[in-house]
Motif scaffolding. Structure first.
Motif, PDB file in Angstrom:
ATOM      1  N   MET A 207       0.817  -1.145  -0.200  1.00  0.00           N
ATOM      2  CA  MET A 207       0.101  -0.175   0.015  1.00  0.00           C
ATOM      3  C   MET A 207       0.745   1.344   0.073  1.00  0.00           C
ATOM      4  O   MET A 207       0.718   2.127  -0.853  1.00  0.00           O
ATOM      5  N   PHE A 208       1.949   1.294   0.831  1.00  0.00           N
ATOM      6  CA  PHE A 208       2.925   2.377   0.985  1.00  0.00           C
ATOM      7  C   PHE A 208       3.603   2.530  -0.321  1.00  0.00           C
ATOM      8  O   PHE A 208       3.858   3.702  -0.653  1.00  0.00           O
ATOM      9  N   ARG A 209       3.738   1.624  -1.074  1.00  0.00           N
ATOM     10  CA  ARG A 209       4.658   1.652  -2.313  1.00  0.00           C
ATOM     11  C   ARG A 209       3.737   2.122  -3.434  1.00  0.00           C
ATOM     12  O   ARG A 209       4.285   2.617  -4.385  1.00  0.00           O
ATOM     13  N   GLN A 313      17.161   6.167   7.430  1.00  0.00           N
ATOM     14  CA  GLN A 313      17.700   6.870   6.160  1.00  0.00           C
ATOM     15  C   GLN A 313      17.509   5.815   4.939  1.00  0.00           C
ATOM     16  O   GLN A 313      17.677   4.713   5.201  1.00  0.00           O
ATOM     17  N   GLY A 314      17.251   6.280   3.744  1.00  0.00           N
ATOM     18  CA  GLY A 314      17.186   5.168   2.808  1.00  0.00           C
ATOM     19  C   GLY A 314      15.881   5.429   1.971  1.00  0.00           C
ATOM     20  O   GLY A 314      14.788   5.806   2.608  1.00  0.00           O
ATOM     21  N   GLN A 315      15.874   5.128   0.498  1.00  0.00           N
ATOM     22  CA  GLN A 315      14.840   5.427  -0.199  1.00  0.00           C
ATOM     23  C   GLN A 315      13.442   4.351   0.217  1.00  0.00           C
ATOM     24  O   GLN A 315      12.519   4.674   0.169  1.00  0.00           O
ATOM     25  N   ASP A 316      14.134   3.168   0.679  1.00  0.00           N
ATOM     26  CA  ASP A 316      12.932   2.042   0.919  1.00  0.00           C
ATOM     27  C   ASP A 316      12.156   2.404   2.274  1.00  0.00           C
ATOM     28  O   ASP A 316      11.141   2.249   2.518  1.00  0.00           O
ATOM     29  N   LYS A 317      12.742   3.271   3.231  1.00  0.00           N
ATOM     30  CA  LYS A 317      12.308   3.894   4.415  1.00  0.00           C
ATOM     31  C   LYS A 317      11.415   5.160   4.180  1.00  0.00           C
ATOM     32  O   LYS A 317      10.947   5.466   5.205  1.00  0.00           O
ATOM     33  N   LEU A 318      11.635   5.780   3.051  1.00  0.00           N
ATOM     34  CA  LEU A 318      10.945   7.286   3.137  1.00  0.00           C
ATOM     35  C   LEU A 318       9.592   7.129   3.066  1.00  0.00           C
ATOM     36  O   LEU A 318       8.938   7.882   3.550  1.00  0.00           O
ATOM     37  N   TYR A 338       7.842  22.216   9.515  1.00  0.00           N
ATOM     38  CA  TYR A 338       8.887  22.149   9.738  1.00  0.00           C
ATOM     39  C   TYR A 338       9.852  20.821   9.735  1.00  0.00           C
ATOM     40  O   TYR A 338      10.961  20.711   9.266  1.00  0.00           O
ATOM     41  N   ALA A 339       9.038  19.619   9.962  1.00  0.00           N
ATOM     42  CA  ALA A 339       9.765  18.249   9.584  1.00  0.00           C
ATOM     43  C   ALA A 339       9.970  18.105   8.227  1.00  0.00           C
ATOM     44  O   ALA A 339      11.151  17.588   7.860  1.00  0.00           O
ATOM     45  N   TRP A 340       9.303  18.618   7.330  1.00  0.00           N
ATOM     46  CA  TRP A 340       9.338  18.584   6.183  1.00  0.00           C
ATOM     47  C   TRP A 340      10.622  19.266   5.453  1.00  0.00           C
ATOM     48  O   TRP A 340      11.612  18.777   4.800  1.00  0.00           O
ATOM     49  N   VAL A 341      10.709  20.397   5.861  1.00  0.00           N
ATOM     50  CA  VAL A 341      11.955  21.217   5.675  1.00  0.00           C
ATOM     51  C   VAL A 341      13.352  20.560   6.389  1.00  0.00           C
ATOM     52  O   VAL A 341      14.130  20.599   5.653  1.00  0.00           O
ATOM     53  N   GLN A 342      13.165  20.180   7.492  1.00  0.00           N
ATOM     54  CA  GLN A 342      14.239  19.737   8.092  1.00  0.00           C
ATOM     55  C   GLN A 342      14.874  18.471   7.721  1.00  0.00           C
ATOM     56  O   GLN A 342      16.043  18.205   7.544  1.00  0.00           O
ATOM     57  N   ASN A 343      13.954  17.477   7.439  1.00  0.00           N
ATOM     58  CA  ASN A 343      14.402  16.351   6.849  1.00  0.00           C
ATOM     59  C   ASN A 343      14.026  15.733   5.626  1.00  0.00           C
ATOM     60  O   ASN A 343      14.837  14.820   5.194  1.00  0.00           O
ATOM     61  N   LEU A 344      13.018  16.204   4.920  1.00  0.00           N
ATOM     62  CA  LEU A 344      12.721  15.634   3.415  1.00  0.00           C
ATOM     63  C   LEU A 344      13.416  16.437   2.545  1.00  0.00           C
ATOM     64  O   LEU A 344      13.979  16.136   1.692  1.00  0.00           O
ATOM     65  N   THR A 362       8.174  13.374  -1.751  1.00  0.00           N
ATOM     66  CA  THR A 362       8.208  14.546  -1.031  1.00  0.00           C
ATOM     67  C   THR A 362       7.191  15.723  -1.470  1.00  0.00           C
ATOM     68  O   THR A 362       6.618  16.468  -0.413  1.00  0.00           O
ATOM     69  N   LEU A 363       6.943  15.912  -2.615  1.00  0.00           N
ATOM     70  CA  LEU A 363       6.048  16.917  -3.038  1.00  0.00           C
ATOM     71  C   LEU A 363       4.758  16.464  -2.711  1.00  0.00           C
ATOM     72  O   LEU A 363       3.791  17.508  -2.435  1.00  0.00           O
ATOM     73  N   GLN A 364       4.191  15.231  -2.937  1.00  0.00           N
ATOM     74  CA  GLN A 364       2.923  14.856  -2.501  1.00  0.00           C
ATOM     75  C   GLN A 364       2.524  15.356  -1.180  1.00  0.00           C
ATOM     76  O   GLN A 364       1.524  15.679  -0.613  1.00  0.00           O
ATOM     77  N   LEU A 365       3.437  15.007   0.070  1.00  0.00           N
ATOM     78  CA  LEU A 365       3.650  15.297   1.323  1.00  0.00           C
ATOM     79  C   LEU A 365       3.203  17.023   1.500  1.00  0.00           C
ATOM     80  O   LEU A 365       2.405  17.188   2.464  1.00  0.00           O
ATOM     81  N   MET A 366       3.928  17.606   0.788  1.00  0.00           N
ATOM     82  CA  MET A 366       3.736  19.037   0.974  1.00  0.00           C
ATOM     83  C   MET A 366       2.249  19.444   0.633  1.00  0.00           C
ATOM     84  O   MET A 366       1.775  20.357   1.165  1.00  0.00           O
TER      85      MET A 366
END
Length: 374
Positions: A207-209, A313-318, A338-344, A362-366
């Motif tokens: 589902m997440f993938r 860290q890593g693409q699989d855990k993103l 804030y979390a998006w700017v600092q970590n993503l 990343t853009l979908q989350l924003m």
């Protein structure tokens, strides 16, 4: 010349012979008169008695005495062997009789049970015995009905808000100063509630993938009723931030461990198949979502750990990290931004900058953060 005796006269010799024959005839006549004219015929060999064999002196068991002890030396042994053989035969006969009686009793009991079943249910083909001589007829075993699959929504609908409230009161009183144990007991309650949900009903890695961020943000918290959600978040709000931060990291580690196990299994099989995961994963996702939505500042306190520890860290855990930040943004969009700017955002300019999937997630989350809580 001297005188010689004259030779005997032939007449004298004949007379002597005739006299001998005459005497023999008289003897035979006398014998015949004694047996009344019958002559007794005898056979010397039959009348000859065999002399008893003398025992060989070299045989130590021989005894030259008649009726000596050697004639009955094995009599007692033979008698004991005979008695023992008779006892064994008697015991074998009794055992065979007992076994036959047991088989007859079992056959009769089985036949009675079959008759009772026929009278109650009217079913045909029940096993019967014919006087114990025949074998019971075999009846095909009925296949066990498969248990119906329970979905996340069905399991969530069975959670009783009143029972949950009483459970939380009891946990709080039992572990007053041990917040970490309280949270574990809280998680255990939901784990039991979702224990009937199989991995196929909650394929979270797939589902997440494959699903968009806007959809995975509300999974599986969307299945929790309003009353259960309110009781849970009100109780969570009374826990300290430090204890909740520790619980959030523990929950996140559990999810990532399950992800690693499934990825290792997929690499071995070389097939993108959803592997069975722990049934507690549904409960962990639910409690983690409620905690971050009610106390988004907990995420703020663990952002450095998520950013600096290679374990996160890593693409699989993103996708998992994006889901975590999305839960906090539902409670406070500022914390989510804030979390998006600092970590993503740094990942868009780092090693994963050329990966279109990372950029898209990343853009979908924003977009979801800017659209506000749903």
């Amino acid at each position: 010349c001297g005188s010689r005796n004259p030779p005997p006269s032939p007449l004298l010799a004949m007379d002597a012979h005739v006299a001998a024959l005459y005497r023999e005839a008289e003897n035979e006549t006398a014998a015949a008169s004694d047996h009344h004219g019958w002559q007794k015929v005898t056979y010397p060999k039959r009348q000859r008695k065999a002399a008893p064999a003398t025992p060989v002196p070299s045989d130590p068991r021989a005894d030259p005495r008649p009726n000596g002890p050697s004639s009955n030396v094995f009599a007692s042994v033979e008698k004991k062997a005979h008695d023992r053989r008779r006892a064994l035969e008697s015991a074998a006969a009794e055992a065979a009789a007992a076994a036959g009686a047991a088989r007859s009793g079992a056959g009769a009991g089985h036949a009675l049970d079959s008759d009772d079943d026929d009278e109650d249910s009217g079913a045909e083909g029940a096993p019967r015995t014919d006087g114990g001589a025949g074998e019971p007829k075999k009846v095909k075993k009925k296949k066990k009905a498969k248990k119906p699959k329970v979905t996340v929504a069905e399991a969530a609908s069975k959670i009783d808000a009143t029972d949950l409230a009483a459970f939380l009161v009891d946990v709080t009183g039992s572990y007053d100063s041990q917040t970490d144990i309280q949270m574990m007991r809280f998680a255990d309650y939901f784990a039991r509630s979702f224990s009937a949900v199989s991995a196929s009903q909650f394929p979270w890695t797939k589902m997440f993938r494959e699903s968009p961020v806007a959809k995975i943000i509300d999974v599986p918290i969307c299945h929790i009723s309003e009353s259960v959600y309110k009781i849970s978040v009100d109780w969570i709000a009374q826990r300290s931030t430090e204890a909740l931060a520790s619980f959030v990291l523990w929950s996140l580690d559990s999810i990532l461990d399950d992800l690693a196990i499934q990825q290792a299994t997929v690499k071995v099989s070389k097939k993108p198949v959803q592997q069975p995961s722990s049934k507690a994963q549904v409960a962990i996702f639910v409690i983690l979502a409620m905690t971050l939505r009610r106390k988004p500042d907990v995420l703020y306190s663990i952002l450095p750990t998520l950013r600096e520890n290679p374990k996160y860290q890593g693409q699989d855990k993103l996708p998992v990290i994006i889901w975590v930040i999305g839960q906090a943004s539902q409670g406070d969009p500022v914390v989510g931004m804030y979390a998006w700017v600092q970590n993503l955002l740094p990942q868009l300019y780092g090693k994963l900058s050329g990966n279109p999937q990372v950029r898209d997630l990343t853009l979908q989350l924003m977009e979801r953060i800017l659209s506000g809580p749903k």
